[in-house]
Design an enzyme around this catalytic site. Structure first.
Site, mmCIF file in Angstrom:
data_model
loop_
_atom_site.group_PDB
_atom_site.id
_atom_site.type_symbol
_atom_site.label_atom_id
_atom_site.label_comp_id
_atom_site.label_asym_id
_atom_site.label_seq_id
_atom_site.Cartn_x
_atom_site.Cartn_y
_atom_site.Cartn_z
ATOM 1 N N LYS A 22 0.837 -1.203 0.000
ATOM 2 C CA LYS A 22 0.000 0.000 0.000
ATOM 3 C C LYS A 22 0.872 1.254 0.000
ATOM 4 O O LYS A 22 0.548 2.248 -0.658
ATOM 5 C CB LYS A 22 -0.916 0.000 1.223
ATOM 6 C CG LYS A 22 -1.788 1.251 1.330
ATOM 7 C CD LYS A 22 -2.747 1.177 2.492
ATOM 8 C CE LYS A 22 -3.598 2.447 2.570
ATOM 9 N NZ LYS A 22 -4.604 2.382 3.658
ATOM 10 N N HIS B 129 -5.412 -32.557 -33.438
ATOM 11 C CA HIS B 129 -6.588 -31.793 -33.018
ATOM 12 C C HIS B 129 -7.316 -32.475 -31.859
ATOM 13 O O HIS B 129 -8.531 -32.623 -31.869
ATOM 14 C CB HIS B 129 -7.528 -31.555 -34.194
ATOM 15 C CG HIS B 129 -6.848 -30.913 -35.367
ATOM 16 N ND1 HIS B 129 -6.359 -29.628 -35.324
ATOM 17 C CD2 HIS B 129 -6.540 -31.388 -36.597
ATOM 18 C CE1 HIS B 129 -5.795 -29.330 -36.488
ATOM 19 N NE2 HIS B 129 -5.887 -30.388 -37.275
#
Length: 517
Positions: free
Chosen positions: A121, A273
């Site tokens: 912070k 695939h």
């Protein structure tokens, strides 16, 4: 220790807690205990040591705020300009077999995340370091800038720090939600794996930005869960950067070959695939590969290969004759790597095995518009004793072995799926694969059409039941002599009657393997 030494070399005072402070001293570094800074002893078995105004005040005060500066002078609070934190390894502890519930709770870090959040912070004045991977770059920047870190660096570190605490808290919440009742002190935690979690917390770390997704106009990236397991954490030994489609196919073929016990059989799957165009087992990698390739050599060109054993030189020499995109295996011998070395674009990926980590996640997520679907991974297995013979003729011993092999492969074929296979020489081999068809009859026809090897005397596996007899009749017409399927259709009697009329042996599994995506 190297990082701490670098900090000390810039005249930075080191303050630390118990075990870390001892290690720093043993390394010959000067360090103050946290109790010396706070004027208050560590207490409650270390539960309270950094939760103190002299720690958080030293971190959180804003250097450009006159009131803040006056307050820290009044209360004799020393500024803290950098916080380096490694949080308790909560998930590592929680994942230990038989871990005590009390150990799970004690490994919830309180002071660490509090300091991380305070420092992040106040990034304008304080640097927060939460990753060992950042140590080297920070030390270099301190040297280049006379002991200071730039604002951009502090901002980057702050964002990373909040991501660390978010993932840490998510891991705690998810773990505790899976424990239905708190066990007594020292007793093992009991995890309820049958209940779906009340919330999904997906905290994955960006591993790499990929060139593109399934198609060049789609952006894509790979994220990892930090477990070090699975295809996402595989080690690439050589070759071009992995593509999105490579990774999807590698995962598909690794899942398939993982169905087979490597100590018993070498297994090879060639994927195009996400569907297998050929899969086989053998006594050696080269034998299994030759059998898998033999099933459909045309489709195998440009495919991805999965192997469940270490790849040796002989196997590598044979596989190198075919153009493939990528190969995944538990390991490659030095000779194998050398043989593949001439194919510079070929991607070789080693995947860690052990426990269930090699098989991917226990649960799977699929995104849909507006939300996610979650399900258990399909780990369903059928023992031979659980198979139900429903026809007048029972499968022969060889047919039964072939049926079990075909069933294991069919599980990894897109629905509707039909797999023709055979079992000879003690090993299984696919002969034809019908994948992703809208009709089960079409899947049976397509699988037969794709066959290069003779279909006569093969067996067939169907991922779901035959709703009508026509699918079974198509399989029999192709040359299959035995069929494995889940059963459960309202027309099972009609299908069984057709099998008896055709002289086909048929077994029901009682479990289906739909695969939609």
């Amino acid at each position: 220790m190297e990082f701490a030494g670098a900090l000390a070399g810039h005249g930075i005072d080191l303050v630390s807690t118990g075990g870390t402070a001892r290690a720093l001293r043993e390394a010959g570094l000067q360090v103050r205990d946290i109790s010396e800074l706070t004027g208050f002893p560590e207490m409650l078995d270390g539960r309270v040591k950094t939760l103190h105004p002299k720690v958080h005040g030293g971190i959180l005060h804003m250097r450009g705020n006159a009131e803040h500066m006056a307050a820290i002078r009044e209360h004799e609070i020393e500024p803290i300009d950098m916080v380096v934190v490694n949080l308790y390894a909560f998930e590592k502890t929680a994942n230990k077999a038989g871990v005590a519930f009390s150990d799970v709770i004690e490994n919830i870090d309180i002071g660490g995340p509090s300091m991380v959040r305070s420092a992040a912070k106040n990034f304008e004045d304080v640097a927060i370091v939460t990753s060992v991977a950042d140590y080297g770059a920070i030390a270099e920047e301190l040297t280049a800038n006379g002991g200071a870190l730039g604002r951009a660096t502090r901002w980057r570190l702050a964002k990373a720090a909040f991501a660390v605490t978010a993932a840490y808290d998510a891991g705690i919440a998810t773990t505790l939600e899976s424990i239905r009742e708190p066990a007594a002190h020292g007793e093992a935690a009991v995890f309820d794996v049958e209940v779906m979690p009340p919330a999904i917390r997906v905290i994955e770390k960006l591993e790499t930005v990929l060139r593109y997704g399934e198609n060049p106009h789609q952006r894509a990236a790979l994220y990892v869960d930090g477990s070090g397991r699975g295809v996402a954490s595989g080690k690439q030994l050589q070759g071009k950067e992995l593509s999105y489609n490579n990774i999807v196919d590698l995962d598909a073929c690794w899942e398939l070959v993982s169905e087979f016990d490597a100590a018993q059989d070498a297994a090879v799957a060639i994927i195009k695939h996400t569907n297998p165009c050929g899969a086989a087992t053998g006594g050696t990698v080269v034998e299994a590969y030759r059998r898998a390739l033999e099933a459909d050599p045309v489709s195998a060109f440009g495919g991805v290969i999965g192997i469940n054993r270490e790849v040796d030189g002989e196997g590598a020499e044979e596989i190198a004759k075919l153009f493939v995109e990528a190969i995944v295996a538990p390991s490659f011998t030095a000779e194998a790597v050398a043989r593949f070395g001439a194919k510079r674009n070929l991607r070789l990926v080693e995947i860690a095995t052990g426990g269930d980590g090699s098989r991917g996640p226990a649960r799977m997520l699929k995104q849909v518009s507006g939300g996610f679907l979650m399900q258990d991974a399909d780990r369903g297995q059928i023992a031979e004793g659980e198979l139900k013979v429903v026809t007048k003729r029972a499968p022969t011993a060889e047919e039964m072995r072939a049926l079990k092999f075909a069933w294991s492969v069919c599980k990894h074929v897109k629905s509707n799926a039909i797999v023709y296979a055979r079992f000879d020489g003690g090993h299984g081999q696919t002969v034809g694969v019908g994948a992703g068809q809208m009709s089960r009859v079409d899947a049976a026809r397509f699988g037969a059409m794709k066959a290069v090897l003779p279909l006569k005397g093969t067996v067939a596996a169907s991922d779901a039941y035959f709703p009508f007899a026509d699918g079974l009749e198509t399989v029999a017409e192709a040359g299959a002599t035995a069929v494995i399927q889940p059963g459960g259709s309202v027309r099972d009697a009609e299908v069984i009657e057709a099998a008896d009329r055709l002289g086909i042996a048929m077994v029901f599994t009682g479990i289906r393997h739909f695969r939609h995506g």
